[in-house]
Design a protein around this motif. Structure first.
Motif, PDB file in Angstrom:
ATOM      1  N   LEU A  86     -25.332  21.443   3.375  1.00 62.82           N
ATOM      2  CA  LEU A  86     -24.055  21.006   3.849  1.00 62.82           C
ATOM      3  C   LEU A  86     -23.489  22.242   4.697  1.00 62.82           C
ATOM      4  CD1 LEU A  86     -22.168  19.778   0.836  1.00 62.82           C
ATOM      5  CD2 LEU A  86     -22.976  18.494   2.571  1.00 62.82           C
ATOM      6  N   ILE A  89     -26.411  22.325   8.234  1.00 65.44           N
ATOM      7  CA  ILE A  89     -26.532  20.906   9.019  1.00 65.44           C
ATOM      8  C   ILE A  89     -25.645  21.004  10.164  1.00 65.44           C
ATOM      9  CG2 ILE A  89     -24.721  19.453   7.888  1.00 65.44           C
ATOM     10  CD1 ILE A  89     -27.278  17.489   8.093  1.00 65.44           C
ATOM     11  N   ASP A  91     -24.367  18.555  11.670  1.00 62.89           N
ATOM     12  CA  ASP A  91     -23.368  17.710  11.537  1.00 62.89           C
ATOM     13  C   ASP A  91     -22.307  17.667  10.764  1.00 62.89           C
ATOM     14  OD1 ASP A  91     -25.215  16.182  13.468  1.00 62.89           O
ATOM     15  OD2 ASP A  91     -26.466  15.488  11.614  1.00 62.89           O
ATOM     16  N   ILE A  93     -19.944  16.630   7.735  1.00 57.52           N
ATOM     17  CA  ILE A  93     -20.313  15.937   6.621  1.00 57.52           C
ATOM     18  C   ILE A  93     -18.835  15.814   5.772  1.00 57.52           C
ATOM     19  CG2 ILE A  93     -21.411  15.504   4.254  1.00 57.52           C
ATOM     20  CD1 ILE A  93     -23.964  16.899   5.554  1.00 57.52           C
ATOM     21  N   ASN A 106     -17.906  19.938   4.951  1.00 56.10           N
ATOM     22  CA  ASN A 106     -18.936  20.805   5.005  1.00 56.10           C
ATOM     23  C   ASN A 106     -18.339  22.120   6.141  1.00 56.10           C
ATOM     24  OD1 ASN A 106     -19.328  19.510   7.398  1.00 56.10           O
ATOM     25  ND2 ASN A 106     -21.569  19.783   7.473  1.00 56.10           N
ATOM     26  N   ARG A 108     -19.562  22.982   8.848  1.00 56.55           N
ATOM     27  CA  ARG A 108     -19.643  22.248  10.455  1.00 56.55           C
ATOM     28  C   ARG A 108     -18.345  21.551  10.710  1.00 56.55           C
ATOM     29  NH1 ARG A 108     -20.772  23.328  15.439  1.00 56.55           N
ATOM     30  NH2 ARG A 108     -21.171  21.725  16.665  1.00 56.55           N
ATOM     31  N   MET A 109     -17.853  20.668   9.512  1.00 58.96           N
ATOM     32  CA  MET A 109     -16.295  20.128  10.141  1.00 58.96           C
ATOM     33  C   MET A 109     -15.517  21.037  10.264  1.00 58.96           C
ATOM     34  SD  MET A 109     -15.120  16.670   8.282  1.00 58.96           S
ATOM     35  CE  MET A 109     -13.641  16.037   8.925  1.00 58.96           C
ATOM     36  N   THR A 170     -21.328   7.989  14.026  1.00 59.79           N
ATOM     37  CA  THR A 170     -20.705   8.173  12.884  1.00 59.79           C
ATOM     38  C   THR A 170     -21.424   7.373  11.864  1.00 59.79           C
ATOM     39  OG1 THR A 170     -18.788   9.001  13.335  1.00 59.79           O
ATOM     40  CG2 THR A 170     -18.651   8.073  11.180  1.00 59.79           C
ATOM     41  N   LYS A 172     -20.993   5.886   7.933  1.00 61.88           N
ATOM     42  CA  LYS A 172     -20.205   5.905   6.425  1.00 61.88           C
ATOM     43  C   LYS A 172     -20.815   5.021   5.438  1.00 61.88           C
ATOM     44  CE  LYS A 172     -16.093   7.010   9.042  1.00 61.88           C
ATOM     45  NZ  LYS A 172     -14.513   6.792   9.552  1.00 61.88           N
ATOM     46  N   ILE A 188     -21.226  11.265   7.564  1.00 62.74           N
ATOM     47  CA  ILE A 188     -21.654  12.062   8.336  1.00 62.74           C
ATOM     48  C   ILE A 188     -21.473  11.682   9.805  1.00 62.74           C
ATOM     49  CG2 ILE A 188     -24.029  11.028   8.354  1.00 62.74           C
ATOM     50  CD1 ILE A 188     -25.346  13.836   8.651  1.00 62.74           C
ATOM     51  N   SER A 189     -21.152  12.815  10.714  1.00 62.40           N
ATOM     52  CA  SER A 189     -20.851  12.454  12.041  1.00 62.40           C
ATOM     53  C   SER A 189     -21.579  13.722  12.968  1.00 62.40           C
ATOM     54  CB  SER A 189     -19.367  12.581  12.353  1.00 62.40           C
ATOM     55  OG  SER A 189     -18.584  11.347  11.956  1.00 62.40           O
ATOM     56  N   ARG A 190     -22.231  13.126  14.140  1.00 64.77           N
ATOM     57  CA  ARG A 190     -22.742  13.927  14.857  1.00 64.77           C
ATOM     58  C   ARG A 190     -22.259  14.086  16.290  1.00 64.77           C
ATOM     59  NH1 ARG A 190     -29.223  14.278  15.410  1.00 64.77           N
ATOM     60  NH2 ARG A 190     -28.706  15.326  13.566  1.00 64.77           N
TER      61      ARG A 190
END
Length: 595
Positions: A86, A89, A91, A93, A106, A108-109, A170, A172, A188-190
């Motif tokens: 988490l 990564i 992306d 999450i 996570n 990254r968000m 995304t 979901k 999860i969104s890239r």
């Protein structure tokens, strides 16, 4: 606890800090002793009170403690790996509850949206994004909760209140508890903002390129290694004679051209792809199915991939048909002008020759008259011998031949004056044929007359037209040495069109709707060589032996016809051996200001 309290506390704390998977069990005398270790009891996997211990219980409790420790160690390891995933990564999450509130995110968000974990937890998308995006995301998540169906790889535009936006891909899915009940969503969104921008730029460039290709003032095409069309624009489709792009893509030149033509062009294409060297400004001539001409100025270069391997070729063709046709017309015009210039020079020379001939004729004519009179006198005075009389007769015959030449020279050089009167051309022809019947009989020549009964009158100088027919008939006699057939035909035609050559001699003399009288004279002689046909009307050119003619007959004939605003042609017959003379004269109704 057999050791002292302090040592035991230190050992328990040390082993707990190591987290090495060693099971910790405390064996105390009673509950009172256990209370002395209450600050580290949470590190223990189990504790046993000796006063309550029964036989055989200790090994079982130790085994259970070890199992618990192993499970906890495994769980901690999995949690550590999950947390590492988490945290590392690239992306974003997130986990949400049934009301779409964030329950976990996570690192990254946190980085993407510039907030800490604590400030995001409990919030919704409405707190982070504009309502436009938040409402769409909320609706998607509620649909997932309602149906249990995941939302996979949705392209979303995340818009913020300050106006900037991101593009994300995304996915979901529903979040369930141990009993399979949905308790929220996770996703999860890239961030694909840069990729989307690159795709948009590529799409714009592709659209721009397509627009340029489609509206270029040239035919553009791309082929693979097998010569199959991959890309083609409208102009090249037209060059190929096809109707649409679908008719061309995947096909080769052999689908549009004759075998040899397709093979020729394909060989050039193969040479380009094999050598890696393009060609520029290749002139390519084609003839369409309808017979029209097509000239293309073509350049081709190899098509290479990112590893510089040839995978086909690219070409561009400009239609230069109009330029080529204009070039051809210009060359024809230059040729015509050059011929006209030479004709003018020749005409000037002929004028000079004519004046010289007239001068010579006048200077020679009087002495010849004296010689002729003298020979005539001597012939009357001499009675013999016969040889002497023959010499005098030869002198008179030679003088007559010389006089004939002089008369032709004078006729050629004399001013072209005509006295025009309306006459019937059939009557003129019949009259001349009658006058020359003895000539035809001696030469064993049969006459075939096909004179039209509907002939139109013509405005002519009868004596000069008679001279025309006499010259033509004498020429015909001279080429039919063993006899033959002389055919004379007349007819009337009306000019209905200019034909393919609007600048021809005929269109310069006659207009559409004019009535034209046609006279044709055909013999069965030896015919004409190419040189004879091109020079037959030139002054002093003759196919007869030296002394048999001056070469002025046909030249004088053409001059007379041209004075009558007509034209004369001479060519070989198409039905048999012999010559074919064709004369065109305007009917008497033809309006000419020079009459």
């Amino acid at each position: 606890m057999r050791s002292g309290r302090d040592d035991s506390l230190e050992a328990i704390q040390y082993l707990a800090d190591l987290q090495n998977g060693v099971a910790l069990i405390a064996l105390c005398r009673d509950h009172e002793q256990l209370q002395r270790y209450k600050e580290v009891i949470h590190h223990l996997d189990d504790y046993i009170l000796a006063e309550h211990l029964v036989d055989g219980e200790l090994p079982t409790r130790i085994t259970h403690a070890i199992r618990r420790r192993n499970k906890e160690q495994t769980l901690l390891s999995e949690q550590a790996r999950l947390q590492s995933l988490l945290n590392n990564i690239p992306d974003a999450i997130f986990f949400k509850d049934l009301e779409s509130r964030f329950t976990k995110v996570n690192k990254r968000m946190e980085d993407i949206y510039g907030q800490y974990h604590e400030t995001i937890i409990g919030k919704t998308d409405f707190d982070l994004f504009s309502r436009e995006h938040a409402q769409a995301a909320f609706d998607d998540e509620q649909e997932i909760i309602r149906t249990g169906k995941p939302l996979v790889a949705k392209l979303e535009k995340e818009t913020f209140e300050d106006g900037h936006f991101n593009w994300v891909n995304t996915t979901k899915v529903p979040l369930t508890d141990n009993h399979g009940h949905i308790i929220g969503t996770m996703g999860i969104s890239r961030d694909i903002t840069e990729l989307k921008r690159a795709q948009d730029t590529l799409a714009q460039e592709r659209t721009l390129l397509k627009t340029i290709i489609e509206h270029a003032l040239a035919g553009i095409f791309v082929k693979d290694l097998a010569g199959r069309y991959l890309v083609v624009n409208k102009r090249h489709i037209k060059y190929l004679g096809a109707q649409s792009e679908a008719d061309v893509i995947g096909k080769t030149l052999y689908d549009f051209f004759e075998q040899n033509e397709a093979a020729r062009i394909s060989a050039t294409d193969a040479q380009i792809m094999q050598s890696g060297q393009g060609i520029e400004n290749l002139i390519d001539y084609r003839q369409r199915a309808d017979g029209s001409e097509l000239w293309l100025l073509t350049s081709k270069v190899p098509l290479q991939d990112d590893q510089d391997r040839c995978i086909g070729l690219v070409g561009i063709s400009f239609n230069v048909t109009e330029q080529k046709l204009a070039e051809r017309r210009l060359k024809d015009t230059i040729k015509t002008l050059e011929e006209t210039r030479l004709q003018l020079i020749e005409a000037e020379k002929l004028k000079t020759v004519g004046r010289l001939a007239a001068g010579v004729a006048h200077e020679v004519k009087n002495p010849l008259n004296v010689v002729s009179l003298g020979a005539e006198y001597l012939e009357g005075q001499i009675e013999g011998p016969e040889e002497m009389l023959q010499v005098v007769r030869d002198m008179r015959e030679a003088v007559q031949k010389a006089n004939h030449v002089i008369f032709e020279l004078l006729d050629y050089s004399s001013p072209h004056k005509v006295e025009m009167q309306v006459a019937n051309i059939n009557e003129i022809i019949s009259q001349v044929l009658g006058l020359m019947r003895h000539n035809f009989k001696e030469a064993c020549i049969q006459i075939e007359e096909t004179l039209s009964s509907e002939i139109e009158p013509v405005r002519i100088d009868a004596s000069k037209i008679e001279q025309v027919f006499i010259n033509l008939f004498l020429n015909a006699i001279s080429v039919m040495k063993k006899g033959g057939t002389l055919t004379v035909r007349t007819d009337v035609i009306q000019m209905k069109s200019t034909g393919g050559n609007v600048s021809s001699a005929m269109t310069e003399l006659f207009r559409i709707g004019d009535t034209i009288v046609v006279i044709e004279v055909l013999d069965t002689g030896t015919g004409l060589s190419k040189e004879d046909q091109s020079k037959a009307f030139d002054p002093f050119y003759s196919t007869k032996a030296t002394g048999s003619g001056t070469g002025l007959g046909l030249s004088v004939t053409r001059s007379i016809i041209e004075m009558h605003h007509g034209m004369i042609t001479l060519q070989n017959r198409k039905d048999t051996t012999g010559a074919h003379v064709r004369i065109l004269l305007p009917a008497a109704t033809y309006d000419n200001d020079d009459d």
